[in-house]
Scaffold this active site. Structure first.
Site, PDB file in Angstrom:
ATOM      1  CG  ASP A  20      -1.561  -1.153   1.649  1.00 49.61           C
ATOM      2  OD1 ASP A  20      -1.486  -2.142   0.925  1.00 49.61           O
ATOM      3  OD2 ASP A  20      -2.213  -1.141   2.712  1.00 49.61           O
ATOM      4  CD  GLU A 196      -6.969  -5.090   4.252  1.00 50.50           C
ATOM      5  OE1 GLU A 196      -6.431  -5.815   5.098  1.00 50.50           O
ATOM      6  OE2 GLU A 196      -6.647  -5.110   3.050  1.00 50.50           O
TER       7      GLU A 196
HETATM    8  C1  FRU Z   1      -3.874  -3.556   2.834  1.00 54.55           C
HETATM    9  C2  FRU Z   1      -3.236  -4.028   4.130  1.00 54.55           C
HETATM   10  C3  FRU Z   1      -3.570  -3.070   5.253  1.00 54.55           C
HETATM   11  C4  FRU Z   1      -2.432  -3.259   6.210  1.00 54.55           C
HETATM   12  C5  FRU Z   1      -1.274  -3.480   5.264  1.00 54.55           C
HETATM   13  C6  FRU Z   1      -0.209  -4.413   5.795  1.00 54.55           C
HETATM   14  O1  FRU Z   1      -3.261  -4.046   1.682  1.00 54.55           O
HETATM   15  O2  FRU Z   1      -3.639  -5.342   4.423  1.00 54.55           O
HETATM   16  O3  FRU Z   1      -4.839  -3.295   5.849  1.00 54.55           O
HETATM   17  O4  FRU Z   1      -2.240  -2.153   7.040  1.00 54.55           O
HETATM   18  O5  FRU Z   1      -1.811  -4.003   4.066  1.00 54.55           O
HETATM   19  O6  FRU Z   1       0.903  -4.452   4.954  1.00 54.55           O
END
Ligand code: FRU
Length: 430
Positions: A20, A196
């Site tokens: 992300d 998320e």
């Molecule tokens: C989204 C996610 C978030 C988390 C991160 C961990 O892709 O699963 O919810 O904070 O990636 O790398």
């Protein structure tokens, strides 16, 4: 895989795993892109915040890892603000602190809490706040805080998810340290997987500053429209306490497979709302070969709200900075006929993918079946679009391993990875 196959215009770190985008913010002439990063390998793990900056959103300079995982916890997704009024006391009015609000994920997986780190040198070096965590509900899953200074509230407002409850919780604070719950927004209908990476932001409808609507993004995984990861959004109003959605219709930001966990920049100049997503899908992100890093971002996109056919519609287009940057950016006019019509992109290795319009289903699509790895995935990704029998434009951004479509002025988008090509993709109508 050769370095020539590295994306040319899409941000990717020099090496290792990335997911992300985090802490997107503009400060002192630079766009900062932090990102979920494993400093030690090309698989997900040791999550930390990588860092890159750009003055034009196209050419990125990768910098040292910004916030590194600790013996007790990983640094999961979150956001960044510049604390211009020094509400935290972390900086000075003459040199405000950049503050990151992130999820500290306990390595044993039993707890996720929201924590702070701050930097007084434009994001190069960071201190974790000794009073962490700043928000702890004693929950196993509670993450991805997106914080901005909200002018309706005259306070910092955080959007943060309870992933398994399909809930975004909104909190407010005067100092980023003490948080008060405002409300929760949930939509349990039609959602699989988890929620998320929320983002709540205002946009002027048709550019009229007196007509503000609020947009709430939530990334959904799995359960995306074409399978695996995808991003949904709601349009509504923010009254200082609650997000009131106009309706609970499921709207998708992108109908391709590879645009996830995207959020918008804080403090972008000229009131621009600029978005970047992770150009990947959790369903196969771990097995897509490195090139040489594993993971890249979408092209930055500018978002707006436009009334189309009486409906307020989210429109996205590549940022204007891509003009003249050398990126492959082509616009094709599709004239609907009795059967499917469109453009086939081929390369010198005989791989190809199609973009097109199917009048029988009234859909625009990408078909990547002839340019895809030996990895199980769907290859036909279609978005509803009624051409009403009239010619319309599709703008296509290709890089060596991706295709991004912006249909009819950006009201529909499809983003797909394709097998990287050592030579440029050349288009021909079919
Ligand atoms: C989204 C996610 C978030 C988390 C991160 C961990 O892709 O699963 O919810 O904070 O990636 O790398």
């Amino acid at each position: 895989m050769s370095l020539a196959l590295r994306p040319h215009f899409h941000f990717a770190p020099a090496r290792n795993w990335m997911n992300d985008p985090n802490g997107l913010i503009f400060y002192r002439g630079k766009y900062h892109l932090f990102f979920q990063y494993n400093p030690e390998g090309n698989q997900w793990g040791n999550m930390s915040w990588g860092h890159a900056t750009s003055t034009d959103l196209i050419n990125w300079q990768e910098l040292p890892v910004a916030i590194t995982y600790t013996p007790t916890h990983a640094i999961f997704s979150g956001s960044a603000v510049v604390d211009y009024f020094n509400t935290t006391g972390f900086g000075l009015l003459e040199n405000p602190a950049m503050v990151a609000i992130f999820t500290a994920h306990q390595h044993d997986g039993l707890r996720q809490v929201q924590s702070l780190a701050y930097s007084t040198d434009e994001g190069l070096t960071w201190q974790q706040y000794e009073g962490n965590p700043v928000l702890d509900l004693e929950m196993k899953d509670f993450r991805d805080p997106k914080v901005v200074w909200n002018t309706v509230n005259e306070a910092w407002v955080m959007s943060v998810v309870k992933p398994h409850e399909y809930t975004v919780a909104f909190y407010q604070s005067q100092d980023l340290k003490q948080w008060e719950l405002l409300s929760e927004f949930s939509n349990k209908n039609g959602t699989d997987g988890v929620w998320e990476c929320p983002d709540l932001f205002p946009l002027a409808v048709d550019g009229d500053p007196t007509k503000i609507k609020w947009v709430l993004f939530v990334s959904v995984n799995p359960g995306g429209v074409t399978g695996g990861s995808g991003t949904q959004f709601f349009i509504g109003d923010w009254n200082g306490k609650e997000f009131v959605a106009d309706d609970l219709i499921t709207r998708w930001l992108d109908y391709g497979r590879d645009n996830y966990a995207g959020v918008t920049f804080c403090d972008a100049p000229d009131n621009r709302r600029i978005y970047i997503g992770w150009m990947n899908n959790w369903e196969y992100a771990k097995v897509i070969p490195e090139n040489p890093a594993r993971g890249s971002m979408t092209i930055p996109r500018e978002l707006s709200l436009t009334t189309i056919g009486g409906k307020v519609t989210l429109v996205q287009n590549p940022v204007k900075e891509i003009l003249g940057s050398g990126i492959s950016d082509q616009t094709f006019v599709i004239t609907p006929s009795e059967t499917k019509s469109g453009i086939r992109f081929t390369n010198e290795s005989g791989k190809s993918f199609d973009i097109g319009y199917d009048p029988s289903t009234q859909e625009v699509y990408v078909d990547r079946s002839a340019a895809w790895y030996e990895i199980e995935s769907t290859s036909m990704h279609a978005a509803p679009f009624d051409a009403d029998g009239k010619p319309f434009e599709i703008r296509v951004i290709t890089d060596f391993g991706s295709v991004e479509l912006f249909v009819a002025g950006g009201r529909v988008s499809i983003t797909d990875l394709v097998e990287p090509s050592a030579t440029p993709w050349s288009p021909a109508p079919f």
